[in-house]
Design a protein around this motif. Structure first.
Motif, short mmCIF file in Angstrom:
data_model
loop_
_atom_site.label_atom_id
_atom_site.label_comp_id
_atom_site.label_asym_id
_atom_site.label_seq_id
_atom_site.Cartn_x
_atom_site.Cartn_y
_atom_site.Cartn_z
N MET A 1 0.84 -1.18 0.00
CA MET A 1 0.00 0.00 0.00
C MET A 1 0.88 1.24 0.00
N SER A 2 0.58 2.12 -0.91
CA SER A 2 1.32 3.36 -1.02
C SER A 2 0.76 4.38 -0.04
N ILE A 3 1.63 5.17 0.56
CA ILE A 3 1.18 6.17 1.53
C ILE A 3 1.80 7.52 1.24
N MET A 4 1.21 8.54 1.86
CA MET A 4 1.73 9.90 1.74
C MET A 4 1.68 10.55 3.11
N GLN A 5 2.47 11.56 3.30
CA GLN A 5 2.47 12.32 4.54
C GLN A 5 1.41 13.41 4.43
N VAL A 6 0.61 13.58 5.48
CA VAL A 6 -0.44 14.60 5.48
C VAL A 6 -0.28 15.49 6.71
N GLU A 7 -0.35 16.79 6.48
CA GLU A 7 -0.31 17.78 7.55
C GLU A 7 -1.56 18.64 7.42
N VAL A 8 -2.36 18.68 8.48
CA VAL A 8 -3.52 19.57 8.54
C VAL A 8 -3.26 20.52 9.70
N VAL A 9 -3.13 21.79 9.36
CA VAL A 9 -2.74 22.79 10.36
C VAL A 9 -3.76 23.93 10.35
N SER A 10 -4.23 24.30 11.55
CA SER A 10 -5.08 25.48 11.66
C SER A 10 -4.18 26.64 12.05
N ASN A 11 -4.77 27.81 12.19
CA ASN A 11 -3.95 28.95 12.59
C ASN A 11 -3.56 28.88 14.07
N GLN A 12 -4.07 27.87 14.79
CA GLN A 12 -3.75 27.74 16.21
C GLN A 12 -2.92 26.51 16.55
N VAL A 65 -13.15 21.54 8.25
CA VAL A 65 -12.30 22.67 7.87
C VAL A 65 -13.18 23.80 7.35
N ALA A 66 -12.77 25.02 7.65
CA ALA A 66 -13.54 26.19 7.24
C ALA A 66 -12.65 27.11 6.43
N GLY A 67 -12.35 26.70 5.23
CA GLY A 67 -11.52 27.53 4.36
C GLY A 67 -10.05 27.29 4.58
N GLY A 68 -9.26 27.79 3.64
CA GLY A 68 -7.82 27.64 3.73
C GLY A 68 -7.23 27.33 2.37
N VAL A 69 -6.04 26.71 2.40
CA VAL A 69 -5.30 26.41 1.19
C VAL A 69 -4.83 24.96 1.24
N LEU A 70 -4.93 24.28 0.11
CA LEU A 70 -4.44 22.90 -0.06
C LEU A 70 -3.24 22.93 -0.97
N GLU A 71 -2.16 22.26 -0.55
CA GLU A 71 -0.98 22.09 -1.40
C GLU A 71 -0.72 20.59 -1.53
N VAL A 72 -0.71 20.12 -2.78
CA VAL A 72 -0.49 18.69 -3.05
C VAL A 72 0.85 18.52 -3.74
N ASN A 73 1.68 17.66 -3.17
CA ASN A 73 2.92 17.21 -3.77
C ASN A 73 2.85 15.70 -3.85
N PRO A 74 3.66 15.04 -4.67
CA PRO A 74 3.51 13.59 -4.84
C PRO A 74 3.51 12.76 -3.55
N HIS A 75 4.25 13.17 -2.53
CA HIS A 75 4.33 12.37 -1.31
C HIS A 75 3.95 13.15 -0.05
N LYS A 76 3.48 14.39 -0.23
CA LYS A 76 3.08 15.18 0.94
C LYS A 76 1.91 16.09 0.58
N ILE A 77 0.90 16.08 1.46
CA ILE A 77 -0.28 16.92 1.33
C ILE A 77 -0.28 17.87 2.52
N THR A 78 -0.46 19.15 2.27
CA THR A 78 -0.54 20.12 3.34
C THR A 78 -1.84 20.90 3.21
N VAL A 79 -2.60 20.97 4.29
CA VAL A 79 -3.81 21.77 4.34
C VAL A 79 -3.61 22.82 5.41
N LEU A 80 -3.57 24.07 4.99
CA LEU A 80 -3.47 25.20 5.91
C LEU A 80 -4.88 25.74 6.06
N ALA A 81 -5.55 25.33 7.12
CA ALA A 81 -6.96 25.66 7.32
C ALA A 81 -7.13 26.92 8.16
N ASP A 82 -8.12 27.73 7.78
CA ASP A 82 -8.45 28.90 8.59
C ASP A 82 -8.90 28.44 9.98
#
Length: 140
Positions: A1-12, A65-82
């Protein structure tokens, strides 16, 4: 199974940091399903339920999540959520009360700053309510 790193970050705080084999993110263009090795993209996040399929975990990990920005890279997903709220921290009564208060604040807003704050609070309450609805549907 293939996996990726995920970061979900709020402003806090960091809401989720770990591995996932699949993620669904509510974007302004609709829900986006992402598997490892996805093409790089960026998108705006809309209020809703972010869903993670985590290896060796039977149930999805849910985050409102209530708004923000999603950045997708082949092995890392970052969600910067409001605003981001873990499913175990959600409360329907509190979210409904927050929604009503935000709607009232929008009607009474007398300047752009207070209007923006009320709209952000409304987006957070709507995201939480959408995620709670999704959880109820999954339990049926």
């Amino acid at each position: 199974m293939s996996i990726m790193q995920v970061e979900v970050v709020s402003n806090q705080e960091t809401i989720y940091s770990g591995e996932a084999s699949f993620i669904v993110v509510p974007t302004v263009n609709g829900e986006l399903g992402i598997y490892p090795r996805h093409e790089p993209i960026m998108s705006l996040v809309r209020p809703g339920s972010l869903r993670l399929t985590v290896p060796n975990v039977s149930q999805e990990v849910l985050v409102a999540v209530a708004g923000g920005v999603l950045e997708v890279n082949p092995h890392k997903i970052t969600v910067l959520a409001d605003v981001a709220i873990r499913s175990e921290e959600m409360d329907a009564e509190r979210a409904e009360a927050a929604k009503k208060a935000a709607e009232s604040s929008i009607k009474q807003a007398q300047d752009d700053e207070s209007l923006a704050k009320a709209q952000a609070a409304l987006a957070a309450a709507i995201a939480e309510l959408k995620t709670l609805d999704y959880l109820r549907q999954q339990k049926r």
